[in-house]
Design a protein around this motif. Structure first.
Motif, short mmCIF file in Angstrom:
data_model
loop_
_atom_site.label_atom_id
_atom_site.label_comp_id
_atom_site.label_asym_id
_atom_site.label_seq_id
_atom_site.Cartn_x
_atom_site.Cartn_y
_atom_site.Cartn_z
N ILE A 373 -3.15 -7.79 6.73
CA ILE A 373 -4.25 -6.95 6.26
C ILE A 373 -4.01 -6.50 4.83
O ILE A 373 -4.89 -6.58 3.96
CB ILE A 373 -4.44 -5.74 7.19
CG1 ILE A 373 -4.96 -6.19 8.56
CG2 ILE A 373 -5.40 -4.72 6.57
CD1 ILE A 373 -5.04 -5.08 9.59
N VAL A 374 -2.80 -6.02 4.55
CA VAL A 374 -2.47 -5.51 3.22
C VAL A 374 -2.53 -6.62 2.17
O VAL A 374 -3.18 -6.47 1.12
CB VAL A 374 -1.09 -4.83 3.24
CG1 VAL A 374 -0.58 -4.58 1.82
CG2 VAL A 374 -1.14 -3.52 4.02
N GLU A 375 -1.90 -7.74 2.46
CA GLU A 375 -1.86 -8.80 1.46
C GLU A 375 -3.22 -9.45 1.27
O GLU A 375 -3.56 -9.88 0.16
CB GLU A 375 -0.79 -9.83 1.86
CG GLU A 375 0.62 -9.26 1.76
CD GLU A 375 1.70 -10.27 2.10
OE1 GLU A 375 1.35 -11.39 2.55
OE2 GLU A 375 2.89 -9.94 1.94
N ASN A 376 -4.01 -9.51 2.32
CA ASN A 376 -5.37 -10.03 2.20
C ASN A 376 -6.22 -9.13 1.30
O ASN A 376 -6.97 -9.61 0.44
CB ASN A 376 -6.01 -10.15 3.58
CG ASN A 376 -7.45 -10.60 3.53
OD1 ASN A 376 -8.35 -9.76 3.57
ND2 ASN A 376 -7.68 -11.89 3.45
N SER A 377 -6.09 -7.82 1.49
CA SER A 377 -6.84 -6.88 0.66
C SER A 377 -6.45 -7.01 -0.81
O SER A 377 -7.32 -6.99 -1.70
CB SER A 377 -6.58 -5.44 1.13
OG SER A 377 -7.00 -5.25 2.45
#
Length: 458
Positions: A373-377
């Motif tokens: 989730i973090v890296e996608n954002s």
């Protein structure tokens, strides 16, 4: 002897609770299916009533009235194109937890004894979060409504700490001495907290920021400010991700200062703390484990429903924490952890089981899920940042450091047009961003902190 007859509408709803909840479930599923395409803004208005029906209309008709009257003003704020206010979404597992929180309706305080001991769930969730953030287990944590109340809790204990350094008990006797507060770019919720705590929203000694388009603390200026206090205790408010540009203070340098000087170190990591979830970005928070207190929002990058945040306060300050928040009708004897009750560790005497949505989501998706989730954002933020950087129409106001993009219209002659452009952009109902001011320039901020589905990415 007569008995009071139950309201017919309430009685009918109780008999038909399964059908009523099924109807709500189907409506919720339909909403979630189209969330990626839901309008992100609306110009609709609603007339509000000032009178209450005497006997009620029942759950089914009330749901119908809600949909007819208020459905048109509900926007897709939990969807991927709503980029304002660092607003998170809700993972499927967190929705499960939130529904069960409502159904079970616990007042979460105690971990043992008779009655409700659902705080055991909260304690386990705090431990899971400490593991997620790679923080040591020497923090006491708990759930509150948001970053404002988390900052309030942390800085409330800090206030008591300062008092004790001066031989005072501010919790019992009130603030009788000046409290020194240092910060560079504090969030508005921290400033509001200082007002609520009686410290004073203007009672901040501003530290210079680093040169080179930064919002982080200039450590050399911090040293000068510390020396000017001549050993007086103070509170240092630092940032794990500033609002506009997601800049991080140098926690390693501050850790070294803490070994030499007497101060309370608070970190506002409302959303930037989630850099800890990614091996690529966790260096940004190196050293933060040495802080006395940390604020983290869960309804941002943890992607659980509003209202949800946590505080972390070092266990060594447990007595100060209970002195600050101890319920007058619940005295403790000896070690406050021996008979732990959240009643004595945070502001609210009445509490939802806020931890349950977070527990479900953490257990369901684990460390890798939140890394994704973090890296996608951050990937989405960089794509937009690159587009703006290549554009002749827009100008990046700061580098894209994590998940926020701070930009404006190119050319000083267009500064007066920024707000009009943003209004028109939001009026398309296709995307929502928020206005800001950075380095004296009117700007626009876009924040990515939701799980992007494949449809959105394509």
């Amino acid at each position: 002897m007569t008995t009071q007859k139950m309201n017919e509408k309430l009685y009918y709803d109780l008999l038909n609770i399964e059908k009523l909840l099924d109807k709500v479930k189907l409506q919720g599923i339909e909403y979630l299916k189209q969330l990626s395409d839901a309008p992100t803004s609306t110009k609709q208005t609603v007339e509000t009533e000032e009178t209450l029906n005497d006997v009620g209309i029942g759950g089914f008709d009330t749901l119908k009235e809600f949909n007819n009257k208020f459905g048109k003003i509900i926007v897709g704020s939990s969807g991927p194109r709503y980029l304002g206010f660092v607003t998170g979404g809700s993972t499927p597992a967190s929705i499960i937890g939130d529904w069960l929180t409502t159904i079970y309706d616990q007042n979460t305080q105690a971990i043992k004894g008779q009655g409700d001991i659902s705080a055991v769930i909260e304690i386990e969730t705090i431990n899971l979060l400490l593991d997620l953030f790679n923080l040591p287990n020497n923090f006491i944590g708990g759930f509150v409504t948001g970053a404002t109340m988390s900052n309030f809790t942390c800085l409330g204990v800090a206030r008591q700490w300062v008092g004790k350094q001066l031989g005072k008990d501010f919790a019992k006797d009130g603030i009788t001495e000046r409290i020194n507060v240092l910060s560079a770019v504090p969030h508005s919720s921290s400033i509001k907290t200082l007002s609520m705590l009686g410290i004073g929203s203007k009672n901040i000694e501003k530290i210079k920021t680093e040169q080179g388009n930064r919002e982080s603390i200039d450590v050399e200026d911090l040293k000068l400010k510390i020396n000017s206090l001549n050993g007086e205790p103070f509170i240092l408010i630092t940032s794990a991700g500033t609002v506009n540009t997601v800049d991080f203070d140098d926690f390693i340098a501050i850790s070294e200062l803490k070994e030499k000087h007497n101060f309370w170190w608070h970190i506002d990591g409302a959303f930037g703390a989630f850099a800890a979830c990614s091996p690529k970005y966790r260096h940004l928070i190196s050293g933060w484990e040495n802080a006395d207190s940390i604020t983290i929002d869960c309804h941002k990058w943890l992607n659980v429903p509003y209202e949800s945040a946590v505080f972390f306060v070092k266990e060594q300050h447990k007595v100060l924490q209970t002195e600050t928040f101890q319920n007058s009708n619940a005295p403790y004897l000896g070690n406050p952890l021996d008979n732990f009750n959240y009643l004595n560790f945070l502001p609210e005497n009445s509490r939802r089981l806020k931890a349950l949505p977070a527990w479900f989501s953490l257990k369901a998706y684990g460390k890798r899920g939140y890394q994704d989730i973090v890296e996608n954002s951050i990937e989405m933020a960089n794509i937009l940042g690159q587009f703006i950087d290549r554009s002749k129409v827009f100008e990046l106001l700061a580098p894209v450091r994590l998940n926020n993009i701070c930009f404006t219209l190119s050319g000083t002659e267009n500064q007066d047009k920024v707000l009009d452009f943003l209004i028109k952009l939001n009026d398309t109902e296709k995307v929502f961003m928020t206005p800001t001011v950075y380095n004296g320039k009117k700007g626009i901020r876009a924040s990515f902190c939701k799980l992007e589905n494949h449809k959105t990415r394509c």
